[in-house]
Design a protein around this motif. Structure first.
Motif, PDB file in Angstrom:
ATOM      1  N   ALA A 148       0.832  -1.207   0.000  1.00 42.49           N
ATOM      2  CA  ALA A 148       0.000   0.000   0.000  1.00 42.49           C
ATOM      3  C   ALA A 148       0.868   1.259   0.000  1.00 42.49           C
ATOM      4  O   ALA A 148       0.553   2.241  -0.672  1.00 42.49           O
ATOM      5  N   ALA A 149       1.982   1.225   0.727  1.00 42.89           N
ATOM      6  CA  ALA A 149       2.894   2.372   0.773  1.00 42.89           C
ATOM      7  C   ALA A 149       3.545   2.596  -0.590  1.00 42.89           C
ATOM      8  O   ALA A 149       3.655   3.738  -1.065  1.00 42.89           O
ATOM      9  N   VAL A 150       3.977   1.517  -1.236  1.00 48.85           N
ATOM     10  CA  VAL A 150       4.581   1.618  -2.571  1.00 48.85           C
ATOM     11  C   VAL A 150       3.561   2.155  -3.568  1.00 48.85           C
ATOM     12  O   VAL A 150       3.873   3.038  -4.387  1.00 48.85           O
ATOM     13  N   GLN A 151       2.345   1.670  -3.491  1.00 51.95           N
ATOM     14  CA  GLN A 151       1.295   2.130  -4.402  1.00 51.95           C
ATOM     15  C   GLN A 151       1.002   3.615  -4.212  1.00 51.95           C
ATOM     16  O   GLN A 151       0.765   4.351  -5.177  1.00 51.95           O
ATOM     17  N   HIS A 152       1.062   4.089  -2.965  1.00 48.39           N
ATOM     18  CA  HIS A 152       0.866   5.518  -2.686  1.00 48.39           C
ATOM     19  C   HIS A 152       1.933   6.350  -3.399  1.00 48.39           C
ATOM     20  O   HIS A 152       1.628   7.384  -3.993  1.00 48.39           O
ATOM     21  N   ILE A 153       3.173   5.885  -3.351  1.00 46.85           N
ATOM     22  CA  ILE A 153       4.258   6.621  -4.013  1.00 46.85           C
ATOM     23  C   ILE A 153       4.079   6.583  -5.529  1.00 46.85           C
ATOM     24  O   ILE A 153       4.245   7.596  -6.206  1.00 46.85           O
ATOM     25  N   ILE A 154       3.710   5.429  -6.064  1.00 45.56           N
ATOM     26  CA  ILE A 154       3.499   5.321  -7.515  1.00 45.56           C
ATOM     27  C   ILE A 154       2.386   6.274  -7.959  1.00 45.56           C
ATOM     28  O   ILE A 154       2.495   6.934  -8.994  1.00 45.56           O
ATOM     29  N   ASN A 155       1.319   6.363  -7.164  1.00 42.24           N
ATOM     30  CA  ASN A 155       0.214   7.267  -7.508  1.00 42.24           C
ATOM     31  C   ASN A 155       0.596   8.739  -7.355  1.00 42.24           C
ATOM     32  O   ASN A 155       0.111   9.583  -8.103  1.00 42.24           O
ATOM     33  N   ALA A 156       1.465   9.043  -6.383  1.00 42.47           N
ATOM     34  CA  ALA A 156       1.802  10.436  -6.092  1.00 42.47           C
ATOM     35  C   ALA A 156       2.886  10.996  -7.012  1.00 42.47           C
ATOM     36  O   ALA A 156       2.921  12.197  -7.273  1.00 42.47           O
ATOM     37  N   VAL A 157       3.768  10.135  -7.494  1.00 40.22           N
ATOM     38  CA  VAL A 157       4.899  10.598  -8.308  1.00 40.22           C
ATOM     39  C   VAL A 157       4.677  10.164  -9.757  1.00 40.22           C
ATOM     40  O   VAL A 157       4.620   8.969 -10.051  1.00 40.22           O
ATOM     41  N   SER A 158       4.583  11.130 -10.642  1.00 40.51           N
ATOM     42  CA  SER A 158       4.190  10.845 -12.026  1.00 40.51           C
ATOM     43  C   SER A 158       5.226  10.023 -12.802  1.00 40.51           C
ATOM     44  O   SER A 158       4.862   9.236 -13.667  1.00 40.51           O
ATOM     45  N   TYR A 159       6.513  10.179 -12.508  1.00 38.23           N
ATOM     46  CA  TYR A 159       7.537   9.487 -13.294  1.00 38.23           C
ATOM     47  C   TYR A 159       7.888   8.096 -12.761  1.00 38.23           C
ATOM     48  O   TYR A 159       8.722   7.399 -13.333  1.00 38.23           O
ATOM     49  N   ILE A 160       7.243   7.647 -11.682  1.00 37.86           N
ATOM     50  CA  ILE A 160       7.477   6.298 -11.159  1.00 37.86           C
ATOM     51  C   ILE A 160       6.302   5.427 -11.587  1.00 37.86           C
ATOM     52  O   ILE A 160       5.154   5.726 -11.289  1.00 37.86           O
ATOM     53  N   ASN A 161       6.626   4.335 -12.298  1.00 34.49           N
ATOM     54  CA  ASN A 161       5.575   3.475 -12.839  1.00 34.49           C
ATOM     55  C   ASN A 161       5.482   2.115 -12.181  1.00 34.49           C
ATOM     56  O   ASN A 161       4.489   1.415 -12.346  1.00 34.49           O
TER      57      ASN A 161
END
Length: 156
Positions: A134-147
C-alpha cells in the motif's frame, strides 16, 4: 374623536406566538441539536479511536502517538523473549518526495530529521500504511515518473 382600526391592515398581519407555535419551534431546535450530536462528542470514544497500536501477544493498547522507545520498553519488560515483529504490526511510511518507503516510524523520523511530536513535514504528502504494498502504491500514484516498484527505495 373616535378611533376606528384599519381592518385591511390588521387582516394582513398575523398574530402569533401561541403555545403550539412555541412548542413546534422548540421541537425543531431540539431535533437539530440532536442531529448535530448524533456522532457523539464523548472523549472516551475519541480516546478509544486513538488507541490504535495493539500488542499482538497481550492485547495491550497504546495511543497512536506513542513513541517507539515506549513500545520497545513494553517488549523488553513483558515479552523479553519476543521480537518487535512478534508484538507489533510494522508501520510503513511512504515518502513520495524521495520515493522511499521506511519500515517503522523511527527510521522515517531519523531520515527526515523530525520526531514523533513534531510529526512529518506537512507539505511532503507523507502517509503511514499497514502494508508495504500500500505504501509503494501511494508513491506510484503520487509521483508521475514512477511506474513500478523498481522506482521506489525500501529501507528496513
Amino acid at each position: 374623536l373616535q378611533y376606528t382600526p384599519n381592518r385591511e391592515a390588521s387582516s394582513q398581519h398575523k398574530m402569533g406566538g401561541g403555545n403550539a407555535q412555541k412548542s413546534e419551534i422548540a421541537r425543531q431546535r431540539n431535533a437539530a441539536r440532536a442531529a448535530a450530536n448524533a456522532g457523539g462528542n464523548s472523549q472516551l470514544g475519541q480516546k478509544e479511536k486513538a488507541m490504535s497500536i495493539k500488542c499482538k501477544i497481550c492485547k495491550q493498547a497504546f495511543m497512536c502517538t506513542q513513541n517507539e522507545q515506549d513500545l520497545l520498553n513494553h517488549i523488553s519488560g513483558k515479552h523479553a523473549k519476543n521480537s518487535w515483529d512478534d508484538c507489533f504490526d510494522p508501520v510503513f511510511v511512504a515518502v513520495p518526495n524521495s520515493a522511499t518507503v521506511y519500515k517503522g516510524r523511527g527510521k522515517a523520523h531519523a531520515a527526515l530529521g523530525t520526531d514523533n511530536k513534531k510529526g512529518y513535514p506537512k507539505d511532503a504528502n507523507i502517509e503511514e500504511f499497514d502494508t508495504k504494498e500500500a505504501a509503494v502504491q501511494h508513491i506510484i500514484n503520487a509521483v508521475s515518473y514512477i511506474n513500478d516498484e523498481e522506482g521506489v527505495t525500501y529501507e528496513e
